[in-house]
Design an enzyme around this catalytic site. Structure first.
Site, PDB file in Angstrom:
ATOM      1  N   CYS A   7       0.862  -1.188   0.000  1.00 54.69           N
ATOM      2  CA  CYS A   7       0.000   0.000   0.000  1.00 54.69           C
ATOM      3  C   CYS A   7       0.892   1.229   0.000  1.00 54.69           C
ATOM      4  CB  CYS A   7      -0.978  -0.020   1.175  1.00 54.69           C
ATOM      5  SG  CYS A   7      -0.201   0.042   2.802  1.00 54.69           S
ATOM      6  N   ASN A  10       2.337   1.533   4.272  1.00 57.76           N
ATOM      7  CA  ASN A  10       2.632   0.264   4.966  1.00 57.76           C
ATOM      8  C   ASN A  10       2.382   0.366   6.472  1.00 57.76           C
ATOM      9  OD1 ASN A  10       5.491  -1.966   5.481  1.00 57.76           O
ATOM     10  ND2 ASN A  10       3.385  -2.511   5.098  1.00 57.76           N
ATOM     11  N   CYS A  12      -1.329   0.814   7.385  1.00 59.42           N
ATOM     12  CA  CYS A  12      -2.762   0.516   7.542  1.00 59.42           C
ATOM     13  C   CYS A  12      -3.181  -0.719   6.743  1.00 59.42           C
ATOM     14  CB  CYS A  12      -3.623   1.703   7.125  1.00 59.42           C
ATOM     15  SG  CYS A  12      -3.340   3.200   8.103  1.00 59.42           S
ATOM     16  N   ARG A  13      -3.322  -0.580   5.424  1.00 63.00           N
ATOM     17  CA  ARG A  13      -3.913  -1.652   4.621  1.00 63.00           C
ATOM     18  C   ARG A  13      -3.014  -2.868   4.452  1.00 63.00           C
ATOM     19  NH1 ARG A  13      -5.169   2.242  -0.285  1.00 63.00           N
ATOM     20  NH2 ARG A  13      -3.241   3.085   0.597  1.00 63.00           N
ATOM     21  N   SER A  14      -1.787  -2.662   3.982  1.00 64.36           N
ATOM     22  CA  SER A  14      -0.955  -3.843   3.704  1.00 64.36           C
ATOM     23  C   SER A  14      -0.531  -4.607   4.967  1.00 64.36           C
ATOM     24  CB  SER A  14       0.234  -3.514   2.792  1.00 64.36           C
ATOM     25  OG  SER A  14       1.089  -2.563   3.356  1.00 64.36           O
ATOM     26  N   ASP A 120      -8.319   3.840   1.382  1.00 62.88           N
ATOM     27  CA  ASP A 120      -7.347   4.176   2.410  1.00 62.88           C
ATOM     28  C   ASP A 120      -8.081   4.614   3.677  1.00 62.88           C
ATOM     29  OD1 ASP A 120      -5.267   5.068   3.880  1.00 62.88           O
ATOM     30  OD2 ASP A 120      -4.351   6.233   2.278  1.00 62.88           O
TER      31      ASP A 120
HETATM   32  P1  4NP Z   1      -1.756   2.878   4.088  1.00 61.40           P
HETATM   33  O1  4NP Z   1      -2.378   4.230   4.663  1.00 61.40           O
HETATM   34  O2  4NP Z   1      -1.219   3.205   2.707  1.00 61.40           O
HETATM   35  O3  4NP Z   1      -2.911   1.952   4.041  1.00 61.40           O
HETATM   36  O4  4NP Z   1      -0.667   2.462   5.058  1.00 61.40           O
HETATM   37  C1  4NP Z   1      -1.692   5.443   4.705  1.00 61.40           C
HETATM   38  C2  4NP Z   1      -0.744   5.667   5.657  1.00 61.40           C
HETATM   39  C3  4NP Z   1      -0.105   6.878   5.726  1.00 61.40           C
HETATM   40  C4  4NP Z   1      -0.410   7.880   4.824  1.00 61.40           C
HETATM   41  C5  4NP Z   1      -1.356   7.649   3.852  1.00 61.40           C
HETATM   42  C6  4NP Z   1      -1.987   6.436   3.785  1.00 61.40           C
HETATM   43  N1  4NP Z   1       0.229   9.133   4.905  1.00 61.40           N
HETATM   44  O5  4NP Z   1      -0.092  10.031   4.124  1.00 61.40           O
HETATM   45  O6  4NP Z   1       1.098   9.324   5.776  1.00 61.40           O
END
Ligand code: 4NP
Length: 149
Positions: A7, A10, A12-14, A120
């Site tokens: 994702c 790294n 939240c989702r992955s 997200d």
């Molecule tokens: P992820 O979520 O891609 O599912 O881990 C996010 C985590 C951090 C950010 C965006 C999405 N960020 O902008 O910091």
């Protein structure tokens, strides 16, 4: 078979996808996750992701964020991307068709969800994390069906 979930951050989702997949698979599978940005490198998953996984008896608290590397294209057989931006970014890092073939959209395995993205949850609340968990759980089942065919 080695599986990489990818994702953006790294955190939240992955990490959730990695935890869910590890809970479903055993032995001969290696599952890991990575992000396309290094902003959260070394951090544990988002507290809300850890809590959501824990609500389903899955412990992701010891995972640590890392960016995807060139080596991942050698190590992993399948690289699943959570959304189209991530897919495009990962594909842009591939060097040949063999590597390109390893990369796909995570929800593509759910046949009726072509081009579907895992939203997200970072800017959302616990309800969004639970919704993402359910989506990832379905997607992991579909992937397992696909790779065990
Ligand atoms: P992820 O979520 O891609 O599912 O881990 C996010 C985590 C951090 C950010 C965006 C999405 N960020 O902008 O910091």
């Amino acid at each position: 078979m080695n599986i990489l979930m990818v994702c953006l951050g790294n955190i939240c989702r992955s990490p959730l996808a990695e935890g869910i997949m590890k809970a479903k698979l055993s032995g001969s599978f290696m599952v890991d996750s990575a992000g396309t940005i290094s902003m959260h490198e070394g951090e544990h998953p988002d507290k809300r992701a850890i809590k959501t996984a824990a609500n389903h008896n899955i412990d992701i608290s010891r995972q640590k964020s890392r960016p995807i590397t060139r080596k991942d294209f050698e190590t992993f057989d399948k690289i699943y991307c959570m959304d189209i931006d991530v897919l495009e970014d990962v594909v842009s890092k591939t060097k040949n068709e063999e590597e390109r073939q390893k990369v796909s959209l995570f929800l593509e395995a759910l046949g009726d969800h072509k081009n579907a993205e895992v939203p997200d949850p970072y800017w959302g609340d616990m309800k969004d994390f639970e919704m993402v968990f359910q989506l990832l759980n379905k997607g992991c089942d579909a992937i397992i069906n696909q790779i065990s065919e």
